[in-house]
Design an enzyme around this catalytic site. Structure first.
Site, short mmCIF file in Angstrom:
data_model
loop_
_atom_site.label_atom_id
_atom_site.label_comp_id
_atom_site.label_asym_id
_atom_site.label_seq_id
_atom_site.Cartn_x
_atom_site.Cartn_y
_atom_site.Cartn_z
CG HIS A 1 0.09 -9.42 -2.55
ND1 HIS A 1 0.24 -7.91 -2.78
CD2 HIS A 1 -0.69 -9.75 -1.61
CE1 HIS A 1 -0.74 -7.42 -2.05
NE2 HIS A 1 -1.27 -8.32 -1.25
CG HIS B 1 -1.91 -1.07 1.35
ND1 HIS B 1 -2.82 -1.41 2.34
CD2 HIS B 1 -2.22 -2.09 0.19
CE1 HIS B 1 -3.49 -2.17 2.05
NE2 HIS B 1 -3.15 -2.78 0.80
CG HIS C 1 -7.51 -3.46 -2.14
ND1 HIS C 1 -7.11 -2.20 -1.30
CD2 HIS C 1 -6.80 -4.34 -1.68
CE1 HIS C 1 -6.04 -2.91 -0.76
NE2 HIS C 1 -6.00 -3.99 -0.83
#
Length: 315
Positions: free
Chosen positions: A270, A85, A243
């Site tokens: 990820h 983030h 997101h």
């Protein structure tokens, strides 16, 4: 084209700090962002660790585990988790060089987005530096597959993301985001999209010592009845895929330079983002380093340059 395509590198104008808790550890942590010299790149410093081995460079070569978040590990085994983030905010703000001091093993989760980090950078201001900014230009399609999931980079005259997710729960379903990415798009359409999870997984994560700092203040939670538990509901109708796009922006910022091309993924995360980036940078025919050349009478163009000092290593 891209995140603020421009001639020169930037850093922040003054130091700024941000505090919070780690989403998995649940422990308090403070980050301090400091201006850095040209060609420094993004370097985290674990100030709670003594010795010269506390520096961790934000590069794909330092990526360790990618199970629930992206974790960096330096050569001495010092780790820093949940970096995606803040890395997304750094890329979204167009910042090239930062030293970041942090007094714990995990980046604070804030509200589960990049918004708090962007606010800190806006408070600090930006400083243009004298060194040229470098970009990674995608020259040919580079694709990886993992089961039903896949991701690829392809040539594109700009920086574009096309991210698609597909969940069985009707609370999410199949969602997609497709658009050119720049600082404005990131701030207004991506940066406030929250991380998410399922109530059914919470007890398993707690038993594993994870998600100890997770709450409705920093995560979207889907209940057993397939509804959103959070008061106020969603910030965007398709907040989940936004997101996932935020995560991709942060993970791909570990390339060490902004990329010019299109990134596409289906049912990614990820691990897949890291695999795709490694595949691209492992093929010298798939990309080149470029910078902007300004011509007095003909405007600006991109020119190929030699690999930079901080060339991304995939070893």
């Amino acid at each position: 084209m891209g995140f603020q395509l421009r001639d020169y590198q930037t850093t922040i104008a003054e130091r700024v700090s941000l505090s919070g808790v780690g989403v998995h550890s649940g422990t308090p942590v403070t980050m301090t962002f400091l201006p850095a010299e040209p060609d420094t790149g993004i370097v985290f410093h674990r100030v709670d660790v003594s010795g010269a081995s506390h520096a961790i460079r934000a590069l794909i070569s330092e990526v360790g585990t990618t199970d629930l978040s992206t974790t960096l590990t330096n050569g001495s085994g010092i780790t820093l988790s949940t970096v995606e983030h803040v890395m997304a905010a750094i890329a979204g703000a167009g910042i090239d060089n930062l030293n970041i001091e942090i007094d714990g093993p995990e980046v604070p989760i804030a509200d589960g987005t990049s918004a708090a980090f962007l606010a800190a950078f806006e408070q600090a201001g930006q400083l243009q530096q004298t060194a040229k900014r470098r970009y990674i230009r995608v020259l040919k399609t580079s694709r990886i597959e993992a089961g039903t999931s896949w991701a690829e980079f392809s040539p594109y005259d700009g920086t574009r993301y096309e991210v698609e997710i597909d969940f069985e729960t009707p609370a999410i379903g199949r969602q997609s985001f497709a658009g050119n990415m720049d600082a404005t798009v990131f701030r207004e359409e991506i940066s406030r999209a929250r991380t998410f999870g399922f109530m059914r997984d919470v007890e398993k994560l707690w038993a594993a010592g994870l998600a100890l700092g997770s709450s409705l203040d920093n995560s979207l939670v889907i209940g057993d009845d397939h509804t959103i538990i959070n008061p106020g509901g969603l910030r965007y109708p398709d907040e989940f895929v936004r997101h996932k796009t935020l995560d991709a922006v942060g993970d791909l910022a570990l390339a060490g330079a902004p990329f010019i091309g299109c990134f596409k993924s289906y049912r990614g995360g990820h691990r897949l983002n890291a695999m795709a980036l490694r595949a691209l940078l492992s093929d010298p025919d798939a990309f080149e380093f470029v910078e902007i050349a300004t011509h007095p009478n003909n405007g600006a163009s991109l020119v190929t340059i030699d690999a930079p000092l901080l060339a991304p290593s995939v070893v």
